[in-house]
Design a protein around this motif. Sequence first.
Motif, short mmCIF file in Angstrom:
data_model
loop_
_atom_site.label_atom_id
_atom_site.label_comp_id
_atom_site.label_asym_id
_atom_site.label_seq_id
_atom_site.Cartn_x
_atom_site.Cartn_y
_atom_site.Cartn_z
N ASP A 31 -13.21 -2.61 -23.35
CA ASP A 31 -13.58 -4.17 -22.44
C ASP A 31 -14.62 -4.75 -23.36
O ASP A 31 -14.64 -5.68 -22.81
CB ASP A 31 -13.41 -3.84 -21.27
CG ASP A 31 -14.98 -3.14 -20.91
OD1 ASP A 31 -15.17 -3.46 -19.22
OD2 ASP A 31 -15.65 -2.90 -21.39
N TYR A 32 -15.33 -3.99 -24.07
CA TYR A 32 -16.10 -4.88 -25.08
C TYR A 32 -16.10 -4.71 -27.41
O TYR A 32 -15.61 -3.19 -27.49
CB TYR A 32 -17.50 -4.47 -24.49
CG TYR A 32 -18.78 -5.03 -25.75
CD1 TYR A 32 -19.55 -4.25 -25.84
CD2 TYR A 32 -19.14 -6.80 -25.23
CE1 TYR A 32 -20.61 -5.19 -26.47
CE2 TYR A 32 -19.49 -6.75 -25.26
CZ TYR A 32 -20.65 -6.96 -26.73
OH TYR A 32 -21.60 -6.86 -27.22
N SER A 93 -15.63 -0.42 -27.02
CA SER A 93 -16.07 0.41 -26.37
C SER A 93 -15.97 0.52 -24.24
O SER A 93 -15.63 -1.38 -24.76
CB SER A 93 -17.80 0.12 -26.10
OG SER A 93 -18.19 -1.04 -25.44
N ALA A 94 -16.04 1.09 -23.47
CA ALA A 94 -15.92 0.85 -22.49
C ALA A 94 -16.98 0.49 -21.83
O ALA A 94 -18.21 1.03 -21.14
CB ALA A 94 -14.93 2.27 -22.11
N THR A 95 -17.41 -0.49 -20.06
CA THR A 95 -18.19 -0.51 -19.10
C THR A 95 -18.35 0.91 -18.45
O THR A 95 -17.22 1.68 -18.20
CB THR A 95 -17.48 -1.08 -18.73
OG1 THR A 95 -17.74 -2.34 -18.93
CG2 THR A 95 -19.02 -1.17 -17.39
N TYR B 97 -27.26 0.41 -24.20
CA TYR B 97 -26.14 0.83 -23.40
C TYR B 97 -24.76 0.84 -23.68
O TYR B 97 -24.24 1.45 -24.26
CB TYR B 97 -26.36 0.98 -22.14
CG TYR B 97 -25.30 1.60 -21.00
CD1 TYR B 97 -24.41 1.29 -20.00
CD2 TYR B 97 -25.85 3.20 -20.91
CE1 TYR B 97 -24.05 2.33 -19.31
CE2 TYR B 97 -24.86 4.55 -20.58
CZ TYR B 97 -23.34 3.94 -19.77
OH TYR B 97 -22.71 4.35 -18.90
N GLN B 98 -24.47 -0.54 -23.80
CA GLN B 98 -23.16 -0.82 -23.73
C GLN B 98 -23.53 -1.33 -25.10
O GLN B 98 -22.32 -2.70 -25.56
CB GLN B 98 -22.74 -1.39 -22.80
CG GLN B 98 -20.65 -1.15 -22.96
CD GLN B 98 -19.96 -2.30 -22.43
OE1 GLN B 98 -20.68 -2.27 -21.46
NE2 GLN B 98 -18.90 -2.09 -22.70
N ARG B 101 -25.30 -1.45 -32.13
CA ARG B 101 -25.95 -1.35 -32.47
C ARG B 101 -27.10 -1.29 -33.54
O ARG B 101 -26.57 -2.58 -34.76
CB ARG B 101 -24.47 0.04 -32.99
CG ARG B 101 -24.20 0.28 -31.36
CD ARG B 101 -24.68 1.80 -30.53
NE ARG B 101 -24.07 2.49 -30.24
CZ ARG B 101 -23.57 1.61 -29.20
NH1 ARG B 101 -24.06 0.59 -28.74
NH2 ARG B 101 -22.82 2.62 -28.02
#
Lengths: 112, 112
Positions: A31-32, A93-95, B97-98, B101
């Motif tokens: 979701d990102y 990436s995923a939450t 975290y999300q 980078r």
Amino acid sequence: DQQVKQNSPSLSVQEGRISILNCDYTNSMFDYFLWYKKYPAEGPTFLISISSIKDKNEDGRFTVFLNKSAKHLSLHIVPSQPGDSAVYFCAASATGGFNTIFGAGTRLFVKA
Amino acid sequence: GAGVSQSPSNKVTEKGKDVELRCDPISGHTALYWYRQSLGQGLEFLIYFQGNSAPDKSGLPSDRFSAERTGGSVSTLTIQRTQQEDSAVYLCASGSYQGTRFFGPGTRLTVL
């Protein structure tokens, strides 16, 4: 199993024209999404991102489009400049998850 | 410096030797990642550190690979009994975290 795919290893574009870099993903939990740019002998640098609640995010010459139903995103660069020549990585990436999965990259050549 | 630094920038070693690669993340970043990029390949996740939690080592390709992060800051990636297929650019990144980078310039490892 590649969860993030960039099927075009390279792309050549004339200066001033639009560059379109494509990326497909398979994991519906993602979701990102992010795009990174990498010059030779340097680490990747963050370029632009988009959350799944949006379908478009724009930052200057760079726009990222997200099509959730097709699990596809694209990066548009307009107008392209020779300095944009680099490798572009798509990432997702995923939450709740920690790991960002990267694609194999697309090398963009912008010809003067 | 404000960015992620890695040392050495280049390392040439003989097959069978051990190597240590160092990463200094951005101060205050609790997350630290190691990736590698083999010739023509995308970014391959190796290991992830988050704060004081146990690291996720799921990406390490074999038991010859190990990594430590001391004091929540500097990290070393150790490759024992190097093989030619270990030749790659090893990239370290720190971040949230999300979030994005921030990558270091990488260490180019060549195993002869």
